[in-house]
Design a protein around this motif. Structure first.
Motif, PDB file in Angstrom:
ATOM      1  N   PRO A  43       0.667  -1.173   0.242  1.00 19.94           N
ATOM      2  CA  PRO A  43       0.079  -0.048   0.063  1.00 19.94           C
ATOM      3  C   PRO A  43       0.785   1.394  -0.027  1.00 19.94           C
ATOM      4  CG  PRO A  43      -0.970  -1.629   1.431  1.00 19.94           C
ATOM      5  CD  PRO A  43       0.396  -2.015   1.073  1.00 19.94           C
ATOM      6  N   ARG A  44       1.891   1.403   0.826  1.00 16.67           N
ATOM      7  CA  ARG A  44       2.846   2.468   0.787  1.00 16.67           C
ATOM      8  C   ARG A  44       3.417   2.781  -0.340  1.00 16.67           C
ATOM      9  NH1 ARG A  44       5.678   0.606   5.900  1.00 16.67           N
ATOM     10  NH2 ARG A  44       4.236   0.671   7.403  1.00 16.67           N
ATOM     11  N   GLY A  48       2.540   5.733  -3.545  1.00 12.05           N
ATOM     12  CA  GLY A  48       3.721   6.734  -3.792  1.00 12.05           C
ATOM     13  C   GLY A  48       4.373   7.372  -2.649  1.00 12.05           C
ATOM     14  N   ARG A  49       4.151   6.813  -1.528  1.00 14.54           N
ATOM     15  CA  ARG A  49       4.908   7.266  -0.334  1.00 14.54           C
ATOM     16  C   ARG A  49       6.248   6.223  -0.085  1.00 14.54           C
ATOM     17  NH1 ARG A  49      -0.060   6.537   3.444  1.00 14.54           N
ATOM     18  NH2 ARG A  49       0.407   4.364   3.021  1.00 14.54           N
ATOM     19  N   GLY A  52       7.914   5.178   3.229  1.00 20.10           N
ATOM     20  CA  GLY A  52       7.690   4.061   3.792  1.00 20.10           C
ATOM     21  C   GLY A  52       7.922   2.587   2.990  1.00 20.10           C
ATOM     22  N   CYS A  53       8.402   2.722   1.715  1.00 19.26           N
ATOM     23  CA  CYS A  53       8.319   1.810   0.871  1.00 19.26           C
ATOM     24  C   CYS A  53       9.791   1.417   1.034  1.00 19.26           C
ATOM     25  CB  CYS A  53       7.909   2.125  -0.423  1.00 19.26           C
ATOM     26  SG  CYS A  53       8.337   0.762  -1.644  1.00 19.26           S
ATOM     27  N   TYR A  54      10.823   2.239   0.557  1.00 22.09           N
ATOM     28  CA  TYR A  54      12.279   2.035   0.557  1.00 22.09           C
ATOM     29  C   TYR A  54      13.045   1.979   1.920  1.00 22.09           C
ATOM     30  CZ  TYR A  54      11.902   2.406  -4.458  1.00 22.09           C
ATOM     31  OH  TYR A  54      11.643   2.244  -5.786  1.00 22.09           O
TER      32      TYR A  54
END
Length: 124
Positions: A43-44, A48-49, A52-54
């Motif tokens: 979801p993150r 495009g957040r 919280g993804c990388y």
């Protein structure tokens, strides 16, 4: 009795089918085992957040798996260029080079990520 050194064609084909089936079952089992942790980052990443993804282990591994088709395309392009140049082991060299980079970068990235206590460390 005829004890030949090589098995007959049907038994070799059966062996290949069994080996391929075991590989598919193993891959499906591995995908089932890691799907829940990886899906926590989706979801993150999809929203495009990127913060919280990388910056999580799950996000880095998810992006590594999402990038596999691109890595395969790079291997194919390198092998094709090398084959045109006359290199005999073009596929093996291309797969080894891309595999070294693709297999190392995510783990270096995860190693260099700051830990959860970065803001609470005592002032030195």
């Amino acid at each position: 009795m005829n004890h030949s050194a090589f098995p007959s064609a049907p038994s070799r084909r059966t062996g290949r089918i069994v080996l391929a089936s075991l590989a598919v079952v193993g891959l499906a089992s591995a995908a089932f085992a890691v799907r829940r942790p990886l899906m926590m980052s989706v979801p993150r990443c999809m929203a495009g957040r990127w913060h919280g993804c990388y910056d999580t282990f799950n996000g880095v591994v998810l992006m590594m798996l999402v990038g596999l088709p691109l890595a395969a395309l790079v291997v194919w392009a390198l092998a094709r260029l090398r084959r045109a140049a006359g290199v005999t082991s073009a596929w093996r060299m291309s797969l080894a080079e891309v595999g070294m980079v693709y297999g190392t970068v995510p783990f270096v990235w995860m190693t260099l990520m700051p830990g959860p206590g970065r803001a609470s460390s005592p002032a030195g």
